[in-house]
Design an enzyme around this catalytic site. Sequence first.
Site, mmCIF file in Angstrom:
data_model
loop_
_atom_site.group_PDB
_atom_site.id
_atom_site.type_symbol
_atom_site.label_atom_id
_atom_site.label_comp_id
_atom_site.label_asym_id
_atom_site.label_seq_id
_atom_site.Cartn_x
_atom_site.Cartn_y
_atom_site.Cartn_z
ATOM 1 N N HIS A 127 0.826 -1.202 0.000
ATOM 2 C CA HIS A 127 0.000 0.000 0.000
ATOM 3 C C HIS A 127 0.866 1.260 0.000
ATOM 4 C CE1 HIS A 127 -3.261 -2.767 0.991
ATOM 5 N NE2 HIS A 127 -2.491 -3.225 1.967
ATOM 6 N N SER A 130 17.131 13.703 -21.741
ATOM 7 C CA SER A 130 16.175 14.806 -21.841
ATOM 8 C C SER A 130 16.791 15.898 -22.694
ATOM 9 C CB SER A 130 15.841 15.350 -20.451
ATOM 10 O OG SER A 130 15.155 16.587 -20.550
#
Length: 462
Positions: A173, A302
């Site tokens: 979780h 990038s």
Amino acid sequence: MNPSTSFSITALSPLDGRYAARLAPLRPLMSELGYMHRRVQVEVAWFIALSDAGFAEFKPLTPGARTYLLGLVKHFSETDAVAIKEIEKTTNHDVKAVEYWIKSKFEARPELQAAAEFVHFACTSEDINNTSHALQIKSSREQVLLPALDKVITQLRVMAHLHADEPMLSRTHGQTASPTTVGKEIANVVARLMVARDRVAGVQLMAKMNGAVGNFNAHLAAWPDFDWEALSRRVIESPEPLGLGLSFQPYSIQIEPHDYMAELFDAVARTNTILIDFARDVWGYVSVGYFKQRLKDGEIGSSTMPHKVNPIDFENAEGNLGLANALLRHMSEKLPVSRWQRDLTDSTVLRNIGVAFGYAVLAYSSMSTGLGKLELNREALADDLDASWEVLAEPIQTVMRRYGVQGAYEKLKEVTRGKTVTAEALHGLIRSLEIPDAEKDRLLAMTPASYTGKAAELAKRI
């Protein structure tokens, strides 16, 4: 301009454009060329079988004729495929074009010319097409799909063994949870893939050769007392090259029901889903720094951020696995459905099997490349564990329960839930417990990095 470059740039599909080189092994098997090749193979196998059936009108072929016919299959080339396409311009029927091409190869061979009408004898086009598709799938599965998947599984198994003892914080979780090891988490994926791989490999590839609506009508019209079903089974199930090496389908309409295809495509899609799950997990581990990626000279992450080394291979794999599954699932739902004894909706869909396989193979290739770039960042793993002493609440309260300490869970909850837990705080609690001193010493010696259960053993066992 280089012709191959021009083709790549103008290709409508990236499989034949940007990624063409990476799919070169699949192209001769699943392309139109591959489809024609298999049609010729089926027609030749049926023709030779008819010559051996014992009909007075078609005597057994001589060894030389058999060798010549099998040579048409063995040496089938792109030039031959182009010749068939030229015939198709006139016939406007692709299977008939294959039949005419084979007959054209009988010229100057009286033995074969005399038996020319037994080419495609009693067959409907689907007798040739369904067997050809099965042969295409067979070769693609054996030669490309499974080897590409096996490479990924092998890489993962090596990593599972290599990193079997490397402790890693789990997250359930999104929250810190009982530690594991890097190798065990990879072993989980290997175990799933091994089962999925066996399901892909285990699907029987079916084929039918029983005429226009599956009842051997035309066959029995020619020779009413002959066991046509036995001959059909023999051709389909006998090993290549005289047979097709497939599984006999005794019940069909005009088309083979395609249930085996649905089973296979679902199996491949399930395999791909496991890999999507893994690709996303690795992406996350790279993001939090558990893995670094080896740099490639000249590569740019990038256009504006020069520091970036993006997990592009896993992203590429995830995207292409999704594309593969979209096609595979459509085909598995559509192909087993046909109106009455036949409609043509399956025909155009079947031509995309190679596209679905292509995206899957491309994804396996990207996954393999990405795995080859990964380097474990032990420092990041250790820092994460050292900052997560709360995960030892589990073993402490479990030992407390063993010795009957009342409210064990609640006491640990009070100390740990929603708090930054330190080793000192846990050690203070341990020293206050009414449990044997040997157990206190064992718990005091425990760290998040040492609390990994059987993870290492399980990882090494895969």
